[in-house]
Motif scaffolding. Structure first.
Motif, short mmCIF file in Angstrom:
data_model
loop_
_atom_site.label_atom_id
_atom_site.label_comp_id
_atom_site.label_asym_id
_atom_site.label_seq_id
_atom_site.Cartn_x
_atom_site.Cartn_y
_atom_site.Cartn_z
N GLY A 34 8.70 -3.14 11.40
CA GLY A 34 7.32 -3.16 11.86
C GLY A 34 7.15 -4.12 13.02
N GLY A 35 6.81 -3.59 14.18
CA GLY A 35 6.45 -4.43 15.32
C GLY A 35 7.60 -5.06 16.07
N ILE A 36 8.82 -4.53 15.88
CA ILE A 36 9.94 -5.12 16.62
C ILE A 36 10.03 -4.47 18.00
N CYS A 59 6.31 15.12 3.84
CA CYS A 59 6.66 14.92 2.42
C CYS A 59 6.14 13.62 1.85
N ASP A 60 5.79 12.66 2.72
CA ASP A 60 5.44 11.31 2.28
C ASP A 60 4.34 11.34 1.22
N GLY A 61 4.59 10.72 0.10
CA GLY A 61 3.59 10.58 -0.96
C GLY A 61 3.28 11.85 -1.72
N GLN A 62 3.99 12.96 -1.44
CA GLN A 62 3.65 14.23 -2.07
C GLN A 62 4.35 14.42 -3.42
N GLN A 80 1.03 11.24 3.22
CA GLN A 80 1.34 11.67 4.59
C GLN A 80 0.85 10.61 5.59
N TYR A 81 1.10 9.35 5.25
CA TYR A 81 0.84 8.18 6.08
C TYR A 81 -0.62 7.75 6.10
N ASP A 82 -1.49 8.40 5.35
CA ASP A 82 -2.87 7.93 5.28
C ASP A 82 -3.00 7.01 4.08
N ILE A 117 17.27 2.14 12.17
CA ILE A 117 16.21 2.84 12.91
C ILE A 117 15.40 3.67 11.93
N SER A 118 14.10 3.40 11.89
CA SER A 118 13.21 4.13 11.00
C SER A 118 12.60 5.28 11.80
N ILE A 119 12.85 6.51 11.35
CA ILE A 119 12.33 7.69 12.07
C ILE A 119 11.17 8.26 11.26
N ASP A 120 10.08 8.56 11.95
CA ASP A 120 8.90 9.13 11.30
C ASP A 120 8.64 10.53 11.86
N PRO A 121 9.41 11.52 11.45
CA PRO A 121 9.24 12.84 12.05
C PRO A 121 8.19 13.69 11.32
N GLY A 144 11.01 1.19 14.56
CA GLY A 144 10.43 2.53 14.57
C GLY A 144 10.06 2.95 15.97
N SER A 145 8.82 2.67 16.35
CA SER A 145 8.28 3.16 17.63
C SER A 145 9.16 2.81 18.82
N ASP A 146 9.60 1.57 18.89
CA ASP A 146 10.35 1.13 20.07
C ASP A 146 11.65 1.92 20.23
N SER A 175 14.35 9.44 2.85
CA SER A 175 13.08 8.87 2.40
C SER A 175 11.98 9.92 2.41
N SER A 176 10.95 9.67 1.63
CA SER A 176 9.70 10.45 1.56
C SER A 176 9.79 11.64 0.61
N GLY A 177 8.93 11.60 -0.40
CA GLY A 177 8.73 12.77 -1.25
C GLY A 177 9.28 12.70 -2.65
N ALA A 178 9.99 11.61 -3.01
CA ALA A 178 10.56 11.56 -4.36
C ALA A 178 9.45 11.58 -5.41
N THR A 218 0.84 -1.18 0.00
CA THR A 218 0.00 0.00 0.00
C THR A 218 0.89 1.24 0.00
N LYS A 219 0.30 2.39 -0.06
CA LYS A 219 1.11 3.60 -0.05
C LYS A 219 0.26 4.75 0.42
N GLY A 220 0.79 5.48 1.38
CA GLY A 220 0.01 6.56 1.97
C GLY A 220 0.30 7.92 1.35
O1 1PR Z 1 6.87 1.41 14.74
O2 1PR Z 1 8.58 -0.37 14.71
O3 1PR Z 1 6.19 -0.92 14.28
O4 1PR Z 1 7.54 0.30 12.61
C1 1PR Z 1 6.51 0.70 11.76
C2 1PR Z 1 7.13 1.08 10.47
O5 1PR Z 1 6.11 1.30 9.52
C3 1PR Z 1 7.97 2.33 10.53
O6 1PR Z 1 9.15 2.14 9.79
C4 1PR Z 1 7.08 3.39 9.87
O7 1PR Z 1 7.89 4.28 9.11
C5 1PR Z 1 6.23 2.57 8.95
N1 1PR Z 1 4.88 3.10 8.80
C6 1PR Z 1 3.93 3.07 9.73
N2 1PR Z 1 2.80 3.60 9.24
C7 1PR Z 1 3.05 3.98 7.98
C8 1PR Z 1 2.10 4.59 7.05
O8 1PR Z 1 2.46 4.98 5.95
N3 1PR Z 1 0.85 4.73 7.47
N4 1PR Z 1 4.98 3.89 6.55
C9 1PR Z 1 4.36 3.67 7.70
C10 1PR Z 1 6.02 4.59 6.44
C11 1PR Z 1 7.07 5.83 4.88
C12 1PR Z 1 7.99 5.23 3.94
C13 1PR Z 1 7.56 5.52 2.54
C14 1PR Z 1 8.34 6.74 2.17
C15 1PR Z 1 8.46 6.97 0.71
N5 1PR Z 1 6.00 4.94 5.14
O9 1PR Z 1 8.15 3.91 4.13
O10 1PR Z 1 7.81 4.41 1.82
O11 1PR Z 1 7.76 7.88 2.78
O12 1PR Z 1 7.23 7.20 0.15
P1 1PR Z 1 7.11 8.06 -1.18
O13 1PR Z 1 8.32 7.78 -2.02
O14 1PR Z 1 5.89 7.55 -1.86
O15 1PR Z 1 7.01 9.48 -0.76
P2 1PR Z 1 7.27 0.10 14.17
#
Ligand code: 1PR
Length: 590
Positions: free
Chosen positions: A373-375, A514-517, A303-305, A442-446, A406-408, A540-543, A299-301
């Motif tokens: 995811g989920g570690i 920037c995600d998905g924009q 801004q994470y939706d 480490i995946s950061i979601d700022p 991520g979260s942990d 990551s995010s926004g390409a 799937t693909k969000g």
């Molecule tokens: O918290 O350890 O369970 O890990 C959850 C993982 O899932 C994290 O790495 C978090 O980034 C990711 N995640 C959680 N929810 C979403 C969501 O989209 N609703 N995705 C999500 C993160 C961001 C990137 C995306 C880039 C590039 N998605 O993975 O692929 O932004 O996208 P683009 O090129 O289309 O802009 P945990």
């Protein structure tokens, strides 16, 4: 004969050799497992993929008698291929988790002229080292970030060939994949280590520690990464490589093929000798979750939706995870990442389809696979407790080369910044101790929070290139957990530095804004983080187009760039991103 279709594998159980097994099977061979030292001595062809840490590996080899058998096997010049730690263990010593001896290196140098005579230099450097198998003279040392290189060394490099080696015949100028923090050094020319100003120094170092490191007769190729290091050795039938052929795409498979089928003749390619830097990586990311029917989909969000904005609001479905991963591998992705985006609420070991996705993907994808995811530590409905290490181990066993947290990591970093104590118990510390730093991303979601002044927050703020909606000129980047659903009292900058100290090997830097924009990466954020740490950072995010990749590599110190949407929607093929980068003078693997 039947023995031609079998290769013996020495797996002492320290980590993930699934990738290698997959590659061997893909090439049509059967694997015989080493159970006893005799199995080594009786092998027709032996592969030794060292995994884990040097000291621990030597302990196991010594205790089981396998070390002695390996020494005998290689001294008899039997067909041998060591990989990664399997190369390093052939040397005299390593600094990696040395627990016994303290050596003061006395490096005496001679053979150069100084005031018309020969001179000695005593180079004092303390090293706690551990004995290796001692087949090849030399010491295995850690890369030193003060030489301007990020540690671990992760990614694709072309090799500088110094001597012919049959198994490397097909490489040419192509890149191979490395992932390691320690390296063996060639007999070093004095000029390389001492700056003597006006003196022309051309000698060799004769003793590290008090023993000749003159391993020239062994070295078949090197690479430069903050100094020259050994990328392959070979003498007679004994070969070893520091990189991972099983993760180096087609070129890696051809190296294995040459080792496994020495009697077949292959067409020769001319090996190149051009200088190579670590190539910038292009990574395809697959956000995976179950749709409303319970099927795992990519799937693909926005801004994470990830839900469609129309009709039933269903989860956006962009394809099947295993198929897409295979597609991206064939298209030239340097890595493939799976993010189990609902892992924060579903227990991943309950999520067997995800493990199955990994297993199947890793059978046909011969570049690194990351899964996240989920570690975290978890207690299931029956009260059974699982540590984050157990969760990660299951991912590794299923075919992951790296895991991402991520979260942990956010909770861990918050706690660490409060107490300044490394408990050793966090997921980051435990997993990196067992599988190595390079396996922990480490995946950061700022999320960007705009400010009028940097002194408005205690977190690191930057002046932003594009002011906020009310003309704000500054922003800080707030970390979130649970897929961006909850903001936490810690910034991306503080988190990045904390997780590096705790043993993370790489940062995957997303940006919710920037995600998905498709409007480009957040250069302000990526600059901030890639300058703050000395581990590799994946932007990551926004390409949205190929130019966004050259922009992020020319304006920041990111080591890799990741995209999802443009690849899934087939807007920009991976190959054209690579070609664009090459045209811009940025080294990539083609
Ligand atoms: O918290 O350890 O369970 O890990 C959850 C993982 O899932 C994290 O790495 C978090 O980034 C990711 N995640 C959680 N929810 C979403 C969501 O989209 N609703 N995705 C999500 C993160 C961001 C990137 C995306 C880039 C590039 N998605 O993975 O692929 O932004 O996208 P683009 O090129 O289309 O802009 P945990």
């Amino acid at each position: 004969s039947s023995s031609d279709s079998v290769v013996t594998l020495l797996d002492y159980g320290a980590g993930n050799v699934r990738s290698l097994r997959n590659a061997i099977r893909y090439l049509g061979l059967e694997i015989k497992e080493v159970q006893t030292p005799e199995d080594i001595l009786n092998a027709d062809r032996l592969i030794f993929p060292g995994v884990g840490a040097f000291g621990t590996a030597m302990d196991v080899l010594n205790k089981t008698g396998m070390g002695e058998a390996l020494r005998e096997y290689t001294e008899k010049d039997r067909p041998f291929l060591g990989i990664c730690l399997g190369l390093q263990l052939l040397f005299d010593y390593s600094e990696e988790n040395g627990h016994g001896k303290v050596f003061v290196y006395e490096i005496s140098c001679s053979g150069f002229s100084l005031n018309n005579g020969s001179a000695f230099l005593v180079y004092n450097s303390q090293c706690v080292s551990v004995d290796g198998l001692g087949l090849i003279p030399g010491v295995v040392r850690r890369f030193d970030p003060s030489n301007g290189c990020r540690v671990p060394h992760i990614g694709w490099n072309a090799l500088k060939f110094v001597k012919h080696a049959d198994i490397l015949e097909d490489i040419g100028n192509q890149h191979v994949y490395f992932v390691h923090s320690y390296h063996a050094t060639p007999a070093i020319s004095l000029a390389a280590i001492c700056n003597f100003g006006c003196i022309e120094a051309r000698g060799f170092i004769h003793s590290i520690p008090l023993q000749s490191p003159e391993n020239d007769e062994w070295v078949t190729s090197t690479c430069n990464y903050g100094g020259d290091f050994i990328t392959s050795i070979g003498r007679g039938n004994v070969n070893a490589v520091q990189f991972h052929p099983e993760k180096s795409g087609d070129v890696g498979l051809s190296i294995l093929r040459r080792f496994l089928f020495p009697k077949l003749s292959f067409s020769k390619k001319v090996n190149g000798r051009k200088a190579s830097k670590l190539a910038k990586r292009v990574i395809a990311c697959l956000d995976v979750r179950a749709n409303d029917n319970g099927d795992l989909v990519v799937t693909k969000g926005d801004q994470y939706d990830v839900r469609e904005q129309t009709g039933e609001n269903e989860v956006r479905n962009l394809g099947k995870p295993v198929e897409l991963a295979g597609q991206y591998y064939r298209d030239g992705a340097d890595e493939v990442s799976f993010l189990n985006i609902t892992g924060f609420r579903d227990f991943p070991l309950g999520d067997l389809p995800m493990l199955e996705v990994l297993r199947r993907a890793s059978e046909n994808v011969f570049v690194p696979l990351t899964v996240g995811g989920g570690i975290r530590d978890f207690t299931d409905a029956n009260g059974r407790y699982y540590s984050s290490l157990e969760v990660a181990s299951e991912y590794f066993r299923s075919g992951a080369d790296k895991i991402s947290i991520g979260s942990d990591a956010v909770y861990t970093a918050e706690e660490y910044l409060k107490t300044k104590v490394k408990t050793g118990k966090s997921s980051i510390e435990q997993i990196s101790r067992v599988y190595g730093n390079q396996a922990v991303v480490i995946s950061i979601d700022p999320r960007r929070i705009y400010l009028n002044s940097p002194s408005d927050v205690v977190f690191k703020a930057v002046r932003v290139t594009n002011p906020g909606p009310n003309g704000e000129e500054y922003a800080w980047y707030q970390c979130t957990v649970n897929g961006g659903r909850e903001g936490r009292p810690i910034g991306a900058y503080e988190l990045a530095k904390a997780v590096e100290e705790l043993g993370a090997g790489e940062i995957l830097l997303n940006c919710i804004d920037c995600d998905g924009q498709g409007k480009g990466f957040d250069i302000d954020l990526i600059k901030l983080i890639s300058d703050a740490v000395s581990i590799p950072v994946i932007a990551s995010s926004g390409a949205g187009c190929a130019e966004h990749f050259s922009e992020v590599f020319s304006r920041t110190n990111a080591s890799a760039a990741l995209a999802a949407g443009i690849f899934h929607r087939k807007e920009v093929p991976i190959q054209s991103v690579k070609e664009h980068l090459l045209n811009e003078g940025i080294e990539v693997r083609i």
